[in-house]
Design an enzyme around this catalytic site. Structure first.
Site, PDB file in Angstrom:
ATOM      1  N   GLY A  12       0.947  -1.652   0.088  1.00  0.00           N
ATOM      2  CA  GLY A  12       0.521   0.140   0.140  1.00  0.00           C
ATOM      3  C   GLY A  12       0.866   0.982   0.564  1.00  0.00           C
ATOM      4  O   GLY A  12       1.375   1.332   0.964  1.00  0.00           O
ATOM      5  N   GLY A  14      -0.202   4.446   0.302  1.00  0.00           N
ATOM      6  CA  GLY A  14      -1.374   5.466   0.415  1.00  0.00           C
ATOM      7  C   GLY A  14      -0.100   5.570   1.846  1.00  0.00           C
ATOM      8  O   GLY A  14       0.978   6.154   1.852  1.00  0.00           O
ATOM      9  N   PHE A  15      -0.564   6.513   2.726  1.00  0.00           N
ATOM     10  CA  PHE A  15       0.133   7.262   3.485  1.00  0.00           C
ATOM     11  C   PHE A  15       1.050   7.358   4.183  1.00  0.00           C
ATOM     12  O   PHE A  15       1.992   7.471   4.902  1.00  0.00           O
ATOM     13  CB  PHE A  15      -0.904   8.428   4.696  1.00  0.00           C
ATOM     14  CG  PHE A  15      -1.896   9.346   3.543  1.00  0.00           C
ATOM     15  CD1 PHE A  15      -0.577  11.109   2.940  1.00  0.00           C
ATOM     16  CD2 PHE A  15      -3.041   9.950   3.370  1.00  0.00           C
ATOM     17  CE1 PHE A  15      -1.109  11.777   2.631  1.00  0.00           C
ATOM     18  CE2 PHE A  15      -2.800  10.598   2.422  1.00  0.00           C
ATOM     19  CZ  PHE A  15      -2.997  11.690   2.056  1.00  0.00           C
ATOM     20  N   VAL A  80      -1.909  -8.023  -4.520  1.00  0.00           N
ATOM     21  CA  VAL A  80      -1.568  -9.078  -3.832  1.00  0.00           C
ATOM     22  C   VAL A  80      -2.691  -9.756  -3.364  1.00  0.00           C
ATOM     23  O   VAL A  80      -3.628  -9.315  -3.799  1.00  0.00           O
ATOM     24  CB  VAL A  80      -1.016  -8.306  -2.306  1.00  0.00           C
ATOM     25  CG1 VAL A  80      -1.238  -8.968  -1.393  1.00  0.00           C
ATOM     26  CG2 VAL A  80       0.189  -7.808  -2.224  1.00  0.00           C
ATOM     27  N   GLU A 171     -17.529  18.553   2.703  1.00  0.00           N
ATOM     28  CA  GLU A 171     -16.921  19.377   2.212  1.00  0.00           C
ATOM     29  C   GLU A 171     -17.667  19.236  -0.045  1.00  0.00           C
ATOM     30  O   GLU A 171     -17.773  20.335  -0.586  1.00  0.00           O
ATOM     31  CB  GLU A 171     -15.374  19.081   1.663  1.00  0.00           C
ATOM     32  CG  GLU A 171     -14.982  19.351   3.029  1.00  0.00           C
ATOM     33  CD  GLU A 171     -13.117  18.608   3.348  1.00  0.00           C
ATOM     34  OE1 GLU A 171     -12.179  18.695   4.476  1.00  0.00           O
ATOM     35  OE2 GLU A 171     -13.042  17.673   2.720  1.00  0.00           O
ATOM     36  N   ASP A 308      -5.685   2.541   7.762  1.00  0.00           N
ATOM     37  CA  ASP A 308      -7.445   2.783   7.472  1.00  0.00           C
ATOM     38  C   ASP A 308      -7.382   1.286   7.714  1.00  0.00           C
ATOM     39  O   ASP A 308      -8.584   1.595   8.452  1.00  0.00           O
ATOM     40  CB  ASP A 308      -7.638   3.288   6.668  1.00  0.00           C
ATOM     41  CG  ASP A 308      -8.251   4.999   6.990  1.00  0.00           C
ATOM     42  OD1 ASP A 308      -8.200   5.832   7.415  1.00  0.00           O
ATOM     43  OD2 ASP A 308      -8.831   5.348   5.236  1.00  0.00           O
ATOM     44  N   ALA A 324      -5.878  11.005   7.501  1.00  0.00           N
ATOM     45  CA  ALA A 324      -4.193  10.855   6.860  1.00  0.00           C
ATOM     46  C   ALA A 324      -3.020  11.266   8.355  1.00  0.00           C
ATOM     47  O   ALA A 324      -1.842  10.496   8.327  1.00  0.00           O
ATOM     48  CB  ALA A 324      -4.365  11.998   5.989  1.00  0.00           C
TER      49      ALA A 324
END
Lengths: 454, 454
Positions: A12, A14-15, A80, A171, A308, A324
């Protein structure tokens, strides 16, 4: 090839994953970062791609560029399929990668609470593809309304529903309000875009339910000012291509609506289930892996879960939230814990440091929650802008996003309003009155004589 | 509603259509611009989207924004299905639009000279979707090569073929050379990207065959310097997913190759055939409509054809070329001719004013042909940059493209390198040796011990 380097595999980009890999620079570790995408996505701004304010490449950065100069990191574009916990091997669609330590950080997708069939009519906002699909639906809804002559269908086209009033939902709804009120104002000839109905549904009794109550109130008023109708205490009962059924204080209600966006909850990545099967991990209701105080799968000190996908209980009993900053902290923490373990020391427990939460509603409007200090308004908005620019990866992205925000602020324009990919033409309802009617100048005449939308 | 305004329908929002509609501002005409896209596309820079240098929204601009303040123009997102020449009505998928004057400017797509089956393996570069597809193929080719352990398959992945050495083909091949040599240089661990073979095939005996011979020579040398192998006098005999068969000075040859891009000729839009059937128009071999000296369909003074769809014979017997400046001129001309006809005067014949041609090969390298004055090198390149920035629609696009070019020039980076949409993972050949091999750190070790690519 005397002693082999300790092999860390990170799944992964991501962050959590990127920060873990970065934290392993200047180490003797051999790091492999596996992702099925070739880029790191800055998810907090994904809603701006979905609303035509930014381009996909403004908020995505190639993973290979991030690790270009970090020679101990190898990026692998792959999916994966399984994890062989016994032999410490990650199985890919083609081939496999052995590991000594493993960090799993594959995040989460949309959660439909058992109604997966809703996804087609109410996409969620987790990937660039989904953002582009939502952008297309929003733009096509206005285009279809412009061509539509039946009042009922036109109303359905000009009704937008956002499900879930967390930060993303708020948002999105706020931006939709700005688009309808300002951006598109002079674009059409037959509809008045600012008459669009933007509905924001929330099951809790207020918007931004995780924020202090007075910020919720201020966000609520800011949304109203943008023409958004927040509807709290409402449960979505059904979603179809014709609209949605909701149940709330007013009882049951059917709302004809062409565009529904899902921002109500996340489901952890399927790798959680693989960990449950292969490593005996326990999962929570959203599919997150219950990790120990060091972000590890209990009984497997070599397997870390970050971001997450992890359910990490903090000292106060609460879970580190799916945001995040928590993912970045967990990623860095896991890297440090691996180093500590290798040096034979016991890693200190992971502690999530809540730096505060920010959510923006529209221009000059945001809320900031720094614990005891919380406030709304232009200052919160400026902090939001600054923080998001700062965390964007890549100088060029920061510069381009800044310029686009500045120009949008001044001109109310949102330039990335492209309808691309697949079917690009408005799909009018089969029973639409359009089919037999001439469109074009005849309507133009009609429009010129009457000032109200048909 | 005393006298009805003269109704002009323009089909196509490219250079010709947009310029025609703009030229009809401040007129009493009622103008409807029909396009199946919601944006105007700046095609001359499409190859930069295909090579990850720019984002789609940098070179596309919403048609509604262009005509926001021109209140006599209505934009209609629709696909034209037929033209009823007798009743002067354009038939859409849903509904229809009546006209008094019609301007058809729907351009051209890729022409495969009777081999339409090649399109799947050799996409052409006419739409944003095609550009994103080509971008994906180029990036995935390098990704697959990185994972590929079989030498033969790796070579096929690292071989790129561009068919056609006109300006688009030369620009594409040159950019591919820069990507392989500079942009990706440190991105991979198992391949040396600069060893990629970039082949540029041309049927004529030199690259840029429509340019003066000495410019062709200079372009040829500039391509060689970028690692591109131009192969002139070569005919493509067959294209498949495995590679291509070519016939040239060296005889027949099969070249294993995963990525083929088609830049060899255009076929006019299918609206030409509709005009042939409905209005008796004559078409040339590429499907273009043979227009009279006033860009009209002979016998139909109310129907104009402009841009790449028009075959307009000039005084010297040559056709006005299928380039953006010619399309803009024809669009403006058609608008003026309609005004003249309405005032009862006879429009002057259309005369294409050749302002010169420019083609770029790579950084600091371009050729400029202004008739007697023609030259290559940095000055031609600067002129190319300036002209393309100037003709981009929208101040914001100009600014963003300028900044991205400046940063790319300084850093050699191309930031829009995203693999998005549909299948995103490398599809390894079924007989690939990869399937049974572990990838990752083990290869990393192999890579660290040998300096040459496997």
């Amino acid at each position: 090839m005397a002693t082999q380097a300790h092999r860390v595999v990170i799944i992964g980009g991501g962050f959590a994953g990127v920060n873990a890999a970065k934290a392993l620079s200047h180490s003797s570790f051999s790091v492999t970062l596996v992702d099925r995408r070739n880029y790191h996505l800055f998810q907090p701004l994904l809603y701006q791609v979905a609303t035509g304010g930014l381009s996909p490449s403004d908020i995505a950065y190639p993973l290979r560029v991030i690790f270009k100069h970090q020679r101990n990191v190898e990026v692998l574009l792959a999916e994966v399929h399984d994890i062989d916990v016994e032999n410490r091997v990650v199985r890919l669609e083609h081939g496999s990668v052995p590991y000594d330590s493993l960090i799993i950080a594959t995040g989460a997708g949309g959660q439909y609470f058992g109604h997966d069939g809703w996804e087609a009519d109410a996409p969620s906002l987790k990937t660039l593809e989904e953002a582009m699909e939502i952008r297309k639906r929003i733009l096509l809804a206005f285009e279809t309304a412009e061509r539509e002559t039946g009042l009922h269908d036109q109303l359905a086209c000009l009704t937008f529903a956002v499900i879930g009033a967390g930060p993303t939902g708020v948002e999105l709804a706020g931006t939709l309000g700005e688009i309808a009120r300002d951006t598109l104002r002079k674009d059409f000839r037959h509809i008045e875009s600012h008459r669009a109905r933007i509905l924001l549904f929330e099951g809790a009794d207020r918007v931004l339910p995780t924020y202090p109550a007075n910020l919720s109130r201020q966000a609520h008023n800011a949304l109203l000012a943008l023409g958004v109708q927040p509807r709290t205490g409402v449960k979505v009962v059904d979603i179809s291509s014709r609209g949605l059924n909701v149940e709330g204080p007013r009882g049951m209600e059917f709302i004809p609506c062409r565009t529904v966006i899902w921002a109500a909850g996340v489901k952890a990545s399927p790798l959680g289930r693989i960990l449950a099967e292969r490593a005996g991990a326990e999962l929570d209701r959203a599919g997150r892996v219950l990790v120990d105080e060091c972000c590890r799968v209990p009984g497997h000190p070599e397997i870390f879960v970050a971001g997450d996908l992890a359910h990490s209980k903090q000292g106060n009993g609460a879970m580190a939230p799916g945001v995040a900053p928590a993912a970045m902290q967990m990623g860095r923490y896991a890297a440090g814990a691996i180093r500590a373990q290798l040096e034979g020391s016991r890693p200190k427990p992971f502690h999530y440091w809540n730096k505060g939460s920010l959510a923006t509603i529209g221009r000059n409007k945001a809320v900031a929650d720094f614990g005891k200090l919380h406030f709304a308004g232009p200052l919160a908005w400026l902090i939001w802008l600054f923080v998001h620019l700062m965390y964007l990866v890549g100088f060029q992205n920061r510069l381009l996003v800044f310029i686009q925000w500045a120009i949008s602020y001044l001109t109310f324009n949102r330039k990335a309003r492209l309808i691309t990919g697949g079917v690009i033409l408005p799909d009018l309802a089969p029973n639409s009155s359009q089919a037999e009617t001439a469109v074009g100048q005849e309507q133009s005449h009609a429009g010129a004589t009457g000032s109200s939308p048909r």
